[in-house]
Design an enzyme around this catalytic site. Structure first.
Site, PDB file in Angstrom:
ATOM      1  N   HIS A 477      41.004  78.844 -43.572  1.00 27.06           N
ATOM      2  CA  HIS A 477      40.642  80.241 -43.831  1.00 27.06           C
ATOM      3  C   HIS A 477      39.366  80.378 -44.663  1.00 27.06           C
ATOM      4  CE1 HIS A 477      41.661  84.261 -43.058  1.00 27.06           C
ATOM      5  NE2 HIS A 477      42.967  84.119 -43.080  1.00 27.06           N
ATOM      6  N   ARG A 478      38.879  79.293 -45.215  1.00 30.15           N
ATOM      7  CA  ARG A 478      37.612  79.380 -45.958  1.00 30.15           C
ATOM      8  C   ARG A 478      36.434  79.462 -44.987  1.00 30.15           C
ATOM      9  NH1 ARG A 478      38.780  74.055 -49.360  1.00 30.15           N
ATOM     10  NH2 ARG A 478      39.069  73.443 -47.195  1.00 30.15           N
TER      11      ARG A 478
END
Ligand SMILES: Cc1cc2nc3c(=O)[nH]c(=O)nc-3n(C[C@H](O)[C@H](O)[C@H](O)COP(=O)(O)OP(=O)(O)OC[C@H]3O[C@@H](n4cnc5c(N)ncnc54)[C@H](O)[C@@H]3O)c2cc1C
Length: 1002
Positions: A477-478
């Site tokens: 998700h980064r």
């Protein structure tokens, strides 16, 4: 005597095995301080500083500028005596470098190489040379097992192999010696102790330095900074106030984002060295391992290096904030296309992932600590492979974005061979940019995979299921958000489901790559001819087929015009078919059901009366509401809906004759014909002639009846005739049904039809093998003259005659011959993609014959749209279905045993009567049966047949079983609620399974 310390070629990256001396920053005799940069070397990645860890004076012999020196070998020396600028031959060098040098034997150590970024130790698998053997540069002397594969150990120096050598099976840390190379066979040690499993040789050894013209070779420092990479042009951070930090430490600090203030230094007088910096930023593994661990009772065995590496990598992956997104993909077309191209499905999927990634490059990026993104355009995908020993190896297919399928297949064949025996080179498994794990062949219905640091997405492919093959991406998700992955998967789905669009371009992609142009292949490619058309697609006919097609195209942004020669869309289904007939059936149901209320113990409801005006009002309300809704929805979706009659002027021009105003033309790229099939009236004397008066009606005109007839003659015993016969019987009409064939419901499964006919014959008169000789009279006083099988003639006096003699497409006014569209009888000839003999013209629904049903037309409309969008979609009649809205209702999904056998399938069936079902007994709906048809070889359910009340609902279960290709075992294990008629499905599956088991034993 002076003390000499070797300055060795450091291992500055995980792939570095040697370096080239670029400059000397100090000269022999110069004073050096701990942390000083004395030289720069070029590695495989960058030019980097060589830092010393000892104060003293630089001494020769120094390796020449431009010389290639193996990692761990000496570049020069440090002496503690000023003016001692060169080591004399025979002088002794003692290993005491501050980095905890591994003491060496009389010779150059062969150290355990670091073959991957995660490798910290290796297991000696074989020795390919024996002590005393001649060694040439580039020889393989041993094989070692790393965390990923079994790899060769190559040496970069000539000489003779010398012991002590590490035992086969012993674990040796990266950078520690496994054996030695000596320059004289007489010095070869083949008797000495072998290096023990803990491989820490405690004694220091004295060694004569090499000849002055050759740099001495000294063992690699144990703490080779494999995880510290100061590559790249990052300016070093500033010195912390009042503190010393080596330039290298400052550069590493810049690279890793470490703040030097407050950092403890372990160099002389507290100087901060690179190792201190590396320690300051805990590795992912360290962070992950610091998480609470639960102790487990028992005696644990040590993990093998492979198990340990997997465990560490997986624990490190705990630092990744991940999420999952799944899409089901139909891989049939890709599998077939791959087969045709002679490439493996794995390679085809990898290529599809790359093609789809062209639009979503972020999927290929990676997070880099701290707060950086590595934007990669090279598609080097790791693809998990099972090794022969059952472990998992992830070889990398390199350059997928620029290589054609054939080249990739070539690469893949070699990779798989080596992966199976774990013999991959580091470049073949290091640094993937995306990973694919396919466990479909293991039958898993769904799974997620874990991305490891270095990639932002991993794709998990499960087994083909009822909805297709689940493709699940677990993303970091980064780097990615849910929408990124969802959009990527949607594109991947299109890419995989329409492989022809990009597979054909394989060599073109390669050619582009050669010419240096970006490969911009993106799937799917629409077959709509390019041109300056008024509309890319026109659709003729606004029934279920045309409307669903138009909606799907409009949904995908295609400018579509739909011309319909009626004010509202919906076609026969809405205005003359499914909907009005079911509105009548609903009223008839109420009457029929009330007749059984008394059996349930409810009196006083068994004499309902028909309010025809209200029946009609209700029917018309349903129709007009739905017509209105449909038109609004179509316009809302930006379909250009026109009222008028369409005919082809030429292959790309449609002439439209509106209800009012002058005819006009529009040009189009592609067209879809969905004009339906009107009721067909055979040339029986008087039949066609009396259509105008209303004495004879068809399914197109029966809706004009002012009242239900008292007596109704029906010619034709198909589905429409039977539905109408029962509806009017329930309305109180006396019905005679005449059929010229031997049985009515000729297209209904035989046993189902037989039972339904028996029930029908209790209500209406049915005469089969009849000849219909004449229809005459006036509305309300019609005469239907017919003869039975024996030729005995009778006349049925009735109010009206319904000609339920089938439907037949009428394309006579479309000018199909002008545009090259061929017919098959009255119907338009199409392939499974609903494409006619003119490649840019499609045809769907009743006009192509086959099952003339609304959902069939709608499905074909979507198939045509899908193909026009560039996807390879096909209509599969073997999974189609239908309901006859009789009482009880008949229904079919898929194939009957007879149909299956005609296709060469060894089919079996089980049936159960509704009379044994608890719910059916409670409601008094015990007529009929349900049948399950299965393919004996696979246990797959290929057909379900019904005669039961509520078939219109129960059929959904059969549809899902057949469409989803479910097996008897799956249905037998499914839990159906009690008391419902659905229980019969589980019961049927178990019964059929038991029978098959019993017969298999015989
Ligand atoms: C009494 C009855 C009951 C039925 N019950 C069911 C049922 O319960 N379930 C079921 O699935 N099916 C049922 N059907 C069948 C169903 O109605 C059809 O299969 C379905 O409507 C076919 O759809 P289509 O799009 O192919 O054609 P249609 O629905 O016939 O639509 C074709 C449209 O094209 C228009 N058109 C024709 N030529 C032109 C032209 N040249 N230019 C412009 N417009 C043109 C027509 O006016 C029409 O609006 C029933 C049919 C009847 C008669």
């Amino acid at each position: 005597m002076s003390q000499h310390y070797a300055i060795t070629m450091p291992q500055l990256s995980d792939t570095m095995t040697e370096g080239v001396v670029v400059t000397w920053e100090k000269q022999p005799g110069d004073k050096v301080e701990r942390g000083d940069i004395v030289a720069t070397v070029e590695t495989d990645k960058a030019i980097m500083d060589v830092e010393v860890f000892k104060a003293g004076y630089l001494a020769g012999p120094l390796a020449d500028v431009g010389a290639t020196i193996a990692v761990g070998a000496a570049l020069g020396y440090i002496t503690d005596t000023a003016g001692d600028v060169a080591i004399a031959a025979g002088e002794v060098v003692e290993e005491q470098a501050q980095t905890e040098m591994i003491p060496h034997h009389a010779g150059t150590p062969i150290v355990m190489p670091q073959l991957s970024d995660t490798m910290i130790e290796g297991v000696v698998v074989t020795w390919e040379k024996q002590p005393g053997d001649v060694i040439k540069r580039g020889d393989i002397v041993a094989t070692v097992e790393t965390d990923k594969a079994i790899m060769d150990v190559e040496v970069f120096q000539e000489g003779f192999l010398s012991g002590p050598i590490a035992d086969v099976g012993s674990v040796v840390e990266v950078g520690h010696p496994m054996a030695f190379i000596v320059d004289d066979v007489a010095k070869a040690n083949d008797t000495g102790v072998t290096i023990s499993a803990d491989h820490k040789v405690k004694n220091t050894h004295k060694v004569a330095p090499p000849a002055a013209d050759k740099p001495a070779h000294i063992p690699t420092p144990k703490a080779a900074p494999a995880h510290i990479s100061a590559a790249g042009n990052v300016p070093p951070v500033a010195r912390p106030a009042g503190r010393q930090a080596s330039p290298y430490a400052r550069k590493v600090a810049a690279q890793l984002g470490v703040n030097l203030t407050g950092l403890a230094g372990t160099g002389p007088s507290g100087v901060i060295v690179a190792a201190d910096v590396a320690r300051a930023r805990p590795s992912m593994q360290e962070v992950a391992h610091s998480l609470p661990q639960v102790d487990v009772p028992g005696q644990g065995r040590a993990m093998t290096s492979m198990e340990k590496a997997v465990s560490h990598a997986m624990t490190a992956s705990l630092t990744l904030p991940t999420f999952n997104v799944t899409v089901n993909i139909d891989t049939a077309a890709l599998t077939a296309a791959a087969k045709a191209k002679k490439v493996s499905v794995t390679v085809a999927i990898a290529k599809a992932c790359s093609v789809a990634m062209a639009k979503f490059p972020r999927m290929n990026w990676a997070y880099q600590p701290v707060d950086k993104l590595v934007e990669r355009s090279n598609h080097d995908f790791g693809v998990a492979v099972m090794s022969n020993d059952g472990g998992l190896v992830v070889p990398i297919l390199h350059g997928i974005e620029k290589k054609p399928l054939e080249a990739l297949q070539n690469d893949w064949t070699g990779l798989v061979e080596r992966a199976r025996v774990r013999k991959l080179a580091p470049a073949e498994y290091s640094n993937p940019t995306f990973t694919i794990s396919n466990m479909g062949m293991l039958g898993v219905s769904h799974f997620t995979a874990i991305p490891t640091p270095g990639i932002s997405a991993i794709l998990a492919i499960a087994a083909n299921g009822p909805q297709g093959t689940p493709f699940t991406i677990t993303g970091d998700h980064r780097v990615l958000n849910g929408a990124d992955v969802a959009l990527y998967l949607a594109t991947l789905k299109q890419t995989i489901e329409a492989p022809d669009a990009w597979m054909a371009g394989g060599t073109a992609v390669a050619a582009e790559a050669v010419t240096g142009q970006a490969a911009t292949v993106s799937a799917p490619v629409s077959p709509i001819p390019e041109g300056n058309w008024d509309f890319p697609v026109v659709i003729v006919g606004g029934g279920p087929g045309g409307e669903d097609c138009a909606r799907d195209l409009a949904d995908h942004g295609i400018k579509v015009m739909m011309v319909n020669n009626e004010p509202f869309p919906g076609g026969e289904c809405l205005w003359r078919g499914c909907i009005p007939s079911k509105a009548w059936r609903a009223a008839a149901d109420v009457i029929r059901n009330r007749a059984h209320d008394a059996e349930m113990g409810v009196d006083g409801t068994n004499a309902p009366t028909l309010n025809w005006a209200q029946v009609e009002k209700h029917r018309r309300w349903v129709q007009s509401s739905r017509g209105d809704m449909a038109l609004k929805a179509d316009k809302g979706m930006k379909i250009d809906v026109r009222e008028g009659y369409g005919e082809f002027a030429d292959a790309h021009t449609l002439k439209i004759t509106p209800v009012e105003g002058e005819p006009y033309t529009v040009s189009f790229g592609a067209a879809v014909i969905a004009t339906g099939a009107p009721a067909f009236v055979p040339p029986i004397p008087g039949a066609r002639e009396n259509l105008a008066t209303g004495g004879v009606v068809t399914s197109d005109t029966i809706w004009n009846l002012a009242t239900p007839p008292k007596k109704l003659g029906i010619v034709g015993g198909g589905v429409i005739g039977v539905e109408m016969a029962q509806i009017f019987r329930d309305f109180g009409t006396e019905v005679l049904m005449l059929e010229r064939n031997e049985r009515i419901l000729a297209e209904t499964e035989e046993e189902i039809a037989k039972q339904l006919i028996a029930l029908l014959e209790k209500e209406v008169t049915v005469l089969t093998s009849a000849s219909i000789n004449e229809v005459s009279g006036t509305p309300g006083a019609m005469k239907l003259r017919y003869a039975n099988k024996e030729g005995i003639e009778s006349v049925f006096d009735c109010d009206v005659v319904l000609m339920a003699t089938g439907k037949r497409p009428d394309t006579s006014k479309l000018n199909l011959d002008k545009i090259g569209v061929e017919l098959d009888g009255a119907a338009i000839k199409v392939n499974a993609r609903c494409q006619t003999s003119a490649p840019h013209i499609y045809a769907v629904g009743d006009v192509i014959g086959g099952y003339m049903l609304a959902h069939t037309a709608a499905t074909q409309g979507r198939v045509a749209a899908d193909n026009l969008l560039g996807h390879g979609s096909e209509y599969d009649q073997d999974k189609d279905c239908g309901v006859t809205f009789s009482r009880p209702q008949a229904g079919f999904v898929g194939l009957s045993v007879a149909q299956a056998k005609a296709k060469g399938i060894d089919a079996v069936e089980a049936k159960m009567p509704m009379s044994i079902d608890a719910k059916a007994m409670i409601t008094g709906e015990t007529e009929g049966m349900i049948k399950l048809v299965a393919d004996k070889a696979t246990g797959r359910i290929i057909g379900v047949h019904y005669l039961a009340d509520h078939t219109d609902t129960l059929i959904g279960i059969g549809v899902m079983m057949v469409a989803g290709e479910m097996t008897l075992t799956q249905v037998a294990k499914a839990i159906f609620p009690h008391p419902t008629q659905t229980e019969l499905f589980g019961e049927l599956a178990r019964r059929l399974l038991n029978r098959l088991r019993r017969t298999a034993k015989k």
